[in-house]
Design a protein around this motif. Structure first.
Motif, mmCIF file in Angstrom:
data_model
loop_
_atom_site.group_PDB
_atom_site.id
_atom_site.type_symbol
_atom_site.label_atom_id
_atom_site.label_comp_id
_atom_site.label_asym_id
_atom_site.label_seq_id
_atom_site.Cartn_x
_atom_site.Cartn_y
_atom_site.Cartn_z
ATOM 1 N N CYS A 30 0.797 -1.232 0.000
ATOM 2 C CA CYS A 30 0.000 0.000 0.000
ATOM 3 C C CYS A 30 0.829 1.281 0.000
ATOM 4 O O CYS A 30 0.263 2.367 0.175
ATOM 5 N N LEU A 31 2.120 1.181 -0.184
ATOM 6 C CA LEU A 31 2.936 2.396 -0.256
ATOM 7 C C LEU A 31 2.992 2.870 -1.704
ATOM 8 O O LEU A 31 3.998 2.751 -2.399
ATOM 9 N N LYS A 32 1.874 3.400 -2.162
ATOM 10 C CA LYS A 32 1.739 3.833 -3.544
ATOM 11 C C LYS A 32 2.294 5.246 -3.726
ATOM 12 O O LYS A 32 2.039 6.128 -2.903
ATOM 13 N N PRO A 33 3.019 5.484 -4.825
ATOM 14 C CA PRO A 33 3.529 6.841 -5.071
ATOM 15 C C PRO A 33 2.397 7.852 -5.226
ATOM 16 O O PRO A 33 1.331 7.537 -5.754
ATOM 17 N N LYS A 34 2.646 9.051 -4.730
ATOM 18 C CA LYS A 34 1.751 10.200 -4.911
ATOM 19 C C LYS A 34 0.370 9.995 -4.297
ATOM 20 O O LYS A 34 -0.622 10.564 -4.752
ATOM 21 N N GLY A 35 0.293 9.186 -3.242
ATOM 22 C CA GLY A 35 -0.981 8.990 -2.563
ATOM 23 C C GLY A 35 -1.339 10.163 -1.668
ATOM 24 O O GLY A 35 -0.510 11.027 -1.360
ATOM 25 N N LEU A 36 -2.604 10.177 -1.235
ATOM 26 C CA LEU A 36 -3.099 11.222 -0.338
ATOM 27 C C LEU A 36 -3.183 10.664 1.079
ATOM 28 O O LEU A 36 -3.803 9.616 1.304
ATOM 29 N N PHE A 37 -2.568 11.373 2.014
ATOM 30 C CA PHE A 37 -2.601 10.995 3.423
ATOM 31 C C PHE A 37 -3.397 12.074 4.157
ATOM 32 O O PHE A 37 -2.919 13.190 4.351
ATOM 33 N N GLU A 96 8.389 12.046 6.796
ATOM 34 C CA GLU A 96 9.507 11.672 5.933
ATOM 35 C C GLU A 96 9.143 10.472 5.062
ATOM 36 O O GLU A 96 9.516 10.406 3.889
ATOM 37 N N MET A 97 8.393 9.529 5.606
ATOM 38 C CA MET A 97 7.942 8.380 4.816
ATOM 39 C C MET A 97 6.991 8.830 3.708
ATOM 40 O O MET A 97 7.074 8.352 2.572
ATOM 41 N N ILE A 98 6.091 9.741 4.027
ATOM 42 C CA ILE A 98 5.176 10.263 3.001
ATOM 43 C C ILE A 98 5.970 10.981 1.913
ATOM 44 O O ILE A 98 5.697 10.824 0.717
ATOM 45 N N ARG A 99 6.960 11.747 2.330
ATOM 46 C CA ARG A 99 7.785 12.473 1.357
ATOM 47 C C ARG A 99 8.562 11.518 0.463
ATOM 48 O O ARG A 99 8.774 11.785 -0.727
ATOM 49 N N SER A 100 8.974 10.369 1.013
ATOM 50 C CA SER A 100 9.775 9.413 0.245
ATOM 51 C C SER A 100 8.992 8.793 -0.908
ATOM 52 O O SER A 100 9.587 8.274 -1.856
ATOM 53 N N ILE A 101 7.655 8.826 -0.825
ATOM 54 C CA ILE A 101 6.832 8.304 -1.925
ATOM 55 C C ILE A 101 6.090 9.437 -2.634
ATOM 56 O O ILE A 101 5.113 9.197 -3.351
ATOM 57 N N ASP A 102 6.571 10.660 -2.418
ATOM 58 C CA ASP A 102 6.013 11.839 -3.088
ATOM 59 C C ASP A 102 4.516 11.977 -2.825
ATOM 60 O O ASP A 102 3.740 12.335 -3.714
ATOM 61 N N GLY A 103 4.115 11.673 -1.595
ATOM 62 C CA GLY A 103 2.710 11.783 -1.233
ATOM 63 C C GLY A 103 2.320 13.203 -0.867
ATOM 64 O O GLY A 103 3.164 14.092 -0.739
ATOM 65 N N SER A 104 1.027 13.406 -0.706
ATOM 66 C CA SER A 104 0.486 14.701 -0.287
ATOM 67 C C SER A 104 -0.219 14.546 1.052
ATOM 68 O O SER A 104 -0.839 13.515 1.324
ATOM 69 N N VAL A 105 -0.140 15.582 1.867
ATOM 70 C CA VAL A 105 -0.905 15.646 3.109
ATOM 71 C C VAL A 105 -2.139 16.501 2.856
ATOM 72 O O VAL A 105 -2.037 17.604 2.310
#
Length: 386
Positions: free
Chosen positions: A246-253, A265-274
């Motif tokens: 479930c660690l998909k790139p560019k996901g929404l958290f 930092e984990m969210i940033r590593s997969i280029d996610g958005s908050v």
């Protein structure tokens, strides 16, 4: 085509003075300094909006339109578990026409307050027809959840049968799990294997990290209701998401109320958005994410209202004003950026006053030399005492 100008224009990234834009429907044809742009479009009548800011339209990156009928029916300020219990006791007790009537009012409210694009979370897909007609660039995240193994398999079977139908919908549909505390691992794994773009309720409460280790008030609450038939015994939330693919790139958290530096930092590593939904967090537990920390992390930030099950209204401007009031050191321009280009990036759409981009021009009057500050200071963001 329309030639629009105001004293200020916010293009989605920056505030500009004495700029203008030419639009054809919802498509940006041209944009630039007024004097220069006027020379190229002398045949068009100028619509001069005067003192204030012309916006490209806002993005509400997280809401649940189908839950609008729950307005005023859930427990505020009592903490996450009490709020969840009140949602569960009230949900699905109303006929479909009540759900639709309230959803229609919510969509009208979004449009009235300048929203151009929505990230709608839906269990039923009941919003698709209306959104496709009124806010066509929106994304509907088809949310599925069940902690019970038998129901998880039933959900998977249903989704398999719906596959072709979902691909023919008049609006973008994305499968997504709801949260780590609401889906059996088998269902989570399936959903993550079927999507490259998910919107996950994430660290909304302090109980989420405990839950993943089989502990805490939320775990006990769901266990006592008989909804859990699986023992969660993972090292941490990231271990769980990684093992299920479930660690998909560019996901929404969404929410990140309890996020620490290592989570960001984990969210940033997969280029996610908050996606921030601050008034929802306040409504539920009188707690807010550390927005200063999130901004400092360099992550893309978007703003949502969440649903009327956990908010007083769906006015994105009130959400922005609430952020400014509680985090005064954040620049107003940054907050407006999160509600426009930040939301657009999160939902993978092109919104802004840039050639070829989508825009739903929206004007707000303001008379000061700091119009963005003035606009946020005017908002009556919280109609209940806090």
């Amino acid at each position: 085509m329309r030639f629009l100008r105001a004293k200020y224009l916010f293009d989605g990234l920056n505030l500009k003075e004495n700029f203008a834009v030419v639009v054809n429907g919802s498509s940006v044809v041209d944009v630039g300094a007024y004097d220069e742009l006027r020379k190229s479009y002398i045949e068009l009548e100028v619509n001069d909006l005067g003192e204030g800011v012309l916006f490209c339209g806002f993005v509400n990156a997280h809401t649940h339109l189908e839950l609008s009928y729950l307005k005023g029916k859930t427990e505020a300020f009592g903490g996450f578990v009490k709020w969840l219990a009140s949602v569960m006791s009230n949900k699905s007790r109303y006929e479909e026409y009540v759900v639709l009537e309230n959803m229609d009012k919510s969509i009208d409210e979004l449009i009235e307050n300048g929203v151009a694009i929505v990230g709608d979370i839906s269990n039923t897909l009941i919003s698709i027809d209306r959104l496709s007609k009124k806010l066509p660039l929106s994304v509907v995240f088809y949310e599925n959840y069940s902690l019970n193994l038998e129901r998880a398999f039933s959900a998977i079977d249903k989704l398999e049968k719906e596959g072709e139908m979902l691909s023919r919908m008049p609006i973008r549909i994305q499968l997504t799990p709801h949260a780590v505390y609401s889906s059996h691992p088998i269902l989570m794994r399936y959903l993550c294997s079927k999507t490259d773009f998910m919107s996950l309720h994430f660290l909304e409460s302090k109980y989420e990290k405990e839950f993943i280790s089989g502990k805490g008030e939320l775990y006990i609450f769901l266990k006592e209701l008989g909804l859990l038939d699986y023992s969660f015994e993972y090292k941490n939330i990231w271990d769980y998401l990684k093992k299920l693919g479930c660690l998909k790139p560019k996901g929404l958290f969404v929410h990140c109320t309890e996020a620490e530096y290592e989570d960001l930092e984990m969210i940033r590593s997969i280029d996610g958005s908050v996606v921030l939904c601050p008034r929802s967090n306040w409504y539920i537990s009188r707690k807010l994410p550390d927005v200063y920390k999130i901004e400092k992390s360099g992550l893309n930030i978007a703003i949502g209202t969440d649903s009327l099950a956990s908010n007083w209204d769906l006015n994105i401007l009130n959400e922005m004003a609430f952020l400014k009031d509680h985090f005064p050191d954040i620049k107003s321009e940054s907050i407006f950026r999160w509600a426009t280009s930040g939301g657009a990036k999160a939902l993978r759409v092109k919104l802004g006053f840039f050639k070829g981009f989508y825009a739903k021009p929206y004007f707000i009057a303001a008379n000061s030399s700091n119009p963005l500050d003035e606009i946020l200071q005017k908002r009556g963001y919280l109609p209940l005492p806090y």
